[in-house]
Design an enzyme around this catalytic site. Structure first.
Site, PDB file in Angstrom:
ATOM      1  N   ASP A 407      -3.477  31.839  69.383  1.00 62.02           N
ATOM      2  CA  ASP A 407      -2.317  31.656  68.495  1.00 62.02           C
ATOM      3  C   ASP A 407      -2.079  30.165  68.257  1.00 62.02           C
ATOM      4  OD1 ASP A 407      -0.006  32.316  67.092  1.00 62.02           O
ATOM      5  OD2 ASP A 407       1.241  32.305  68.888  1.00 62.02           O
ATOM      6  N   GLU A 410      -3.361  26.742  63.857  1.00 61.69           N
ATOM      7  CA  GLU A 410      -3.511  26.195  62.479  1.00 61.69           C
ATOM      8  C   GLU A 410      -3.977  24.740  62.505  1.00 61.69           C
ATOM      9  OE1 GLU A 410      -0.779  27.900  63.635  1.00 61.69           O
ATOM     10  OE2 GLU A 410      -1.636  29.735  62.819  1.00 61.69           O
ATOM     11  N   ASP A 481       3.730  35.931  61.992  1.00 60.97           N
ATOM     12  CA  ASP A 481       5.141  36.237  62.200  1.00 60.97           C
ATOM     13  C   ASP A 481       5.809  36.828  60.970  1.00 60.97           C
ATOM     14  OD1 ASP A 481       4.561  35.174  64.618  1.00 60.97           O
ATOM     15  OD2 ASP A 481       5.669  33.307  64.324  1.00 60.97           O
TER      16      ASP A 481
END
Ligand code: GLC
Length: 767
Positions: A407, A410, A481
């Site tokens: 997670d 990015e 999310d």
């Protein structure tokens, strides 16, 4: 009129001698690469190895243009460098736009300030300030649909909208107005006057895809920097385009079978052994099939990756993980890239000593904040760093985890964005954040996959939030999310369908919604709507209303259970689809248009999807709706629940009370029907049932150990189930895996036939 330049041919690459040369490479009959070197070195992250297939083609000089012709495509290049692509029948697929630009109307400074004063932003054309900027502009026909683009928000047909390719963790509700979220997968698929094509823009720099927002006459791709490097992809059908695209960038490999089971998660569970145990207890108590519990960031020691806080686990996390395993529940911990800046923490100390973290332009280790506070970021572009990261995973696999959820890759940062010039490596060459940002998650996924494979010998199960084109080879993805709101259950369908068209077959959303508070109705409709999504995980944010299946009591619990049980019956079918997908790249969950691209009615259908070729799912994704209008595509359809038959190419209205997911099976489909189990066990099945919807059909069923790579050495079986004139037969058509089914039952409309395996003749005999 400009003059055609000369050209040189080297094998399948033709270089046209423009002042800046243009290279066209015939990769295969249906894939042609267009390349202009703009000074960028390095290899593709999406495409691994040389994909060129020896192909017959001709280069013809037509006077005012050259034509490169393969069996599937012809590409014209004229003296003004226009490139036009046609299919083998001469239908235009991709043509350079020659008309005037129709820039969006600007707003003067005063009015811009007014609009912004209220907090709105003024739409701007993409920035051209960058000196490396370029654009590719193609014509749009009135009848043209655009799909793919990865995980973008919004609808199936991307025409009329504009998007960015820059991986971000944006907490705003993911509505159709967002230009980009976590992944950059710059592939588009089009249907121009009904003729399919694809374009893959292989450039990791920030890029922009305007799919006809600026003008209805053209679409364009622009990038801030990088080589001009795109692939033209042809095919007779949209399916061919997906198959060709995934030939180029890779396919989702066959997963472990249990990964298709239900998975329960919530940010917060893993803060104590007792809490996780209570979840396991409730799954059992309420008779809910489940295969994994996810451990979010709280299991770690102060959010230090590759640590486990023993105090929260009665001193022995391994013992607890083993206990859960014995109860049929696998453990999937989360790992973030941010490494806490703490000299006493072994991962940080080692990374620092070996120079494994990305560096600020001044040479210092770059620091920003994430969950652990000040953190350093591994330089995943470097093979040595990936290897280190992979090896660090051994800490987790030794504890017995069955996969890793990655997670924040990015990468997300809490104290402002990472400066463009931060030094990230491109393999072993120092490069920039600007270039490597969009492949950060990709490289982390690759490292994680490699480690899991080496350490466990099993097919790795990785879930990533950030990705680039090609990440599908290493990881499954979830859409990040989302929120507990109706627009997000609605968006799940086009979003997962477009991911599927973009090569990502193993996908899912946070069921029930991650942020904000779910309701019993929303949770119920979400588990129904998502029941065929390959990744089936309920996950929610800390501080939101509980959304486990039992959280709302009845009738939510019973309905949830009913669908989980249904999902487990479909596991062999989903696994069969994955076996096929690993060969064809065709996604499990797909838009109807992929199966039927010549039916205009399905080209912008956002609230139905198909599972493989033969199952049509029409979930209720509107609050309070209890009837549904369903468009049935061509063919004949059987209502899964009551056997009612319908002709296709019509709209029907079906009842859809809160406990009903409208579900249709194409007539004359045979489906494997798995056993009613609470966990997908590693133990081999000795019997299988097939259900026949109709009175004829044939079906290929795949079987292997569902776990490791032995299938690659031929350890698999294939069965052909056929029904003709109401008579069933079963044949073992490939035998490489022991054990084979001892019994196969075929359930026909009015009776069932059971076959026993005759080992001497390797055949099935009707009982
Ligand atoms: C991110 C993830 C989410 C996770 C949270 C805490 O928001 O997207 O799934 O629960 O971080 O780790």
């Amino acid at each position: 009129m400009s003059v055609l330049p000369s050209y040189q041919q080297n094998k399948q690459t033709i270089t046209f001698a423009f002042p800046t040369p243009i290279q066209l490479t015939v990769i295969s009959p249906a894939i042609i690469r267009v390349f202009i070197d703009r000074g960028e070195s390095g290899q593709s992250y999406a495409i691994e190895g040389d994909k060129t297939v020896t192909t017959d083609f001709q280069v013809k000089d037509a006077g005012d243009h050259y034509t490169i012709q393969t069996a599937a495509l012809s590409v014209n290049l004229d003296a003004d460098q226009h490139i036009d692509v046609f299919d083998k029948n001469g239908n235009a697929l991709i043509t350079d736009y020659r008309g005037p630009r129709e820039h969006l109307k600007g707003v003067d400074k005063v009015h811009k300030r007014l609009v912004e004063a209220e907090g709105h932003s003024v739409t701007q054309a993409p920035t051209k300030s960058d000196k490396g900027y370029y654009e590719i502009i193609k014509s749009l026909s009135p009848d043209e649909y655009i799909y793919g683009l990865g995980d973008k928000t919004g609808y199936l047909n991307k025409r009329g909208f504009a998007y960015d390719n820059w991986n971000v963790d944006n907490p705003a509700p993911q509505l159709e107005i967002l230009p980009n979220i976590y992944k950059s997968i710059p592939v588009m698929l089009g249907l121009k006057n009904g003729h399919p094509y694809g374009i893959f823009f292989d450039n990791t720099y920030q890029s922009h895809l305007d799919m006809g927002k600026e003008s209805d006459h053209y679409y364009f791709y622009s990038a801030v920097q990088g080589n001009l490097d795109y692939y033209i992809i042809g095919g007779t059908t949209l399916k061919d385009v997906v198959t060709n695209y995934t030939y180029l960038t890779g396919r989702t490999p066959l997963p472990q079978k249990w990964t298709l089971g239900y998975q329960q998660s919530r940010w917060g569970y893993s803060a104590s052994e007792e809490e996780v145990k209570a979840i396991a207890d409730n799954l059992e108590k309420y008779d809910l099939p489940c295969d994994a519990i996810h451990f979010d960031v709280d299991y770690m020691n102060g959010y230090r990756v590759f640590t486990w806080d023993k105090d929260k686990y009665n001193g022995n996390p391994k013992k607890f993980i083993t206990k859960l395993q014995k109860r049929g529940l696998k453990v999937i911990p989360i790992i973030d890239p941010g490494v806490k800046q703490d000299p006493d923490y072994h991962i940080y100390a080692e990374g620092l000593k070996k120079g494994y973290f990305v560096k600020a332009a001044n040479g210092d280790v770059y620091i920003n904040k994430v969950w652990p506070g000040k953190s350093a970021f591994p330089d995943f572009g470097r093979p040595e760093v990936r290897k280190w990261w992979a090896n660090n995973g051994k800490f987790l696999t030794d504890l017995g985890v069955a996969g890793i959820w990655i997670d924040m890759n990015e990468p997300a940062t809490f104290e402002g964005p990472i400066p463009d010039d931060t030094v990230f490596s491109d393999q072993n060459t120092p490069s920039t954040h600007k270039k490597m940002h969009n492949v950060y998650g990709h490289n982390m996924a690759k490292a994680t996959y490699t480690g899991l494979k080496e350490q466990t010998g099993n097919r790795p199960f990785v879930i990533t939030r950030a990705a680039y084109a090609g990440t599908q080879k290493y990881s499954t993805v979830w859409t990040g999310d989302n929120r507990s709101m109706w627009p997000h259950i609605q968006m799940m369908i086009p979003q997962l369908c477009n991911l599927g068209l973009s090569g990502f077959s193993f996908t899912g959303t946070d069921i029930g919604g991650f942020a904000s508070d779910t309701t019993p109705e929303l949770l119920t409709r979400w588990i129904e709507a998502a029941i065929f999504s390959p990744l089936l995980r309920n996950h929610a944010a800390l501080g939101t209303r509980q959304q486990e299946p039992w959280a709302f009591g009845e009738p939510t619990l019973s309905i949830y259970r009913k669908y989980l049980k249904l999902r487990y019956r479909f596991i062999p079918y989903l696994y069969d689809l994955f076996a096929k997908e690993s060969q064809s790249g065709l996604p499990i969950m797909r838009p109807v248009v992929l199966n039927d691209d010549q039916d205009p009615r399905v080209r912008d259908l956002n609230d139905e999807y198909m599972v493989g070729d033969n199952i049509l799912v029409a979930p209720v994704v509107q609050k309070s709706q209890i009837k549904r209008l369903v468009y049935l595509p061509a063919g004949n359809w059987v209502d899964f629940w009551n056997g009612a038959e319908y002709a296709g190419k019509q709209d029907i209205v079906v009842d859809a009370p809160i406990d009903k997911l409208p579900l249709f099976i194409r007539q004359n489909t045979i489906l494997p029907w798995g056993p009613a189990v609470s966990h997908i066990s590693d133990a081999a099945l000795h019997a299988m049932t097939f259900r026949v919807y109709g009175n004829q059909g044939t079906y290929q069923h795949y079987q292997d150990n569902g776990r490791d790579f032995k299938y690659q050495d031929g350890e698999w079986n294939n069965y052909t189930i056929s029904v003709e004139h109401g008579k069933a037969s079963v044949k073992l058509t490939h035998h490489g895996y022991q054990p084979v089914y001892q019994q196969v039952t075929v359930e026909l409309a009015d009776h069932a036939v059971t076959f026993n395996y005759d080992a001497d003749h390797e055949s099935y005999v009707e009982k």
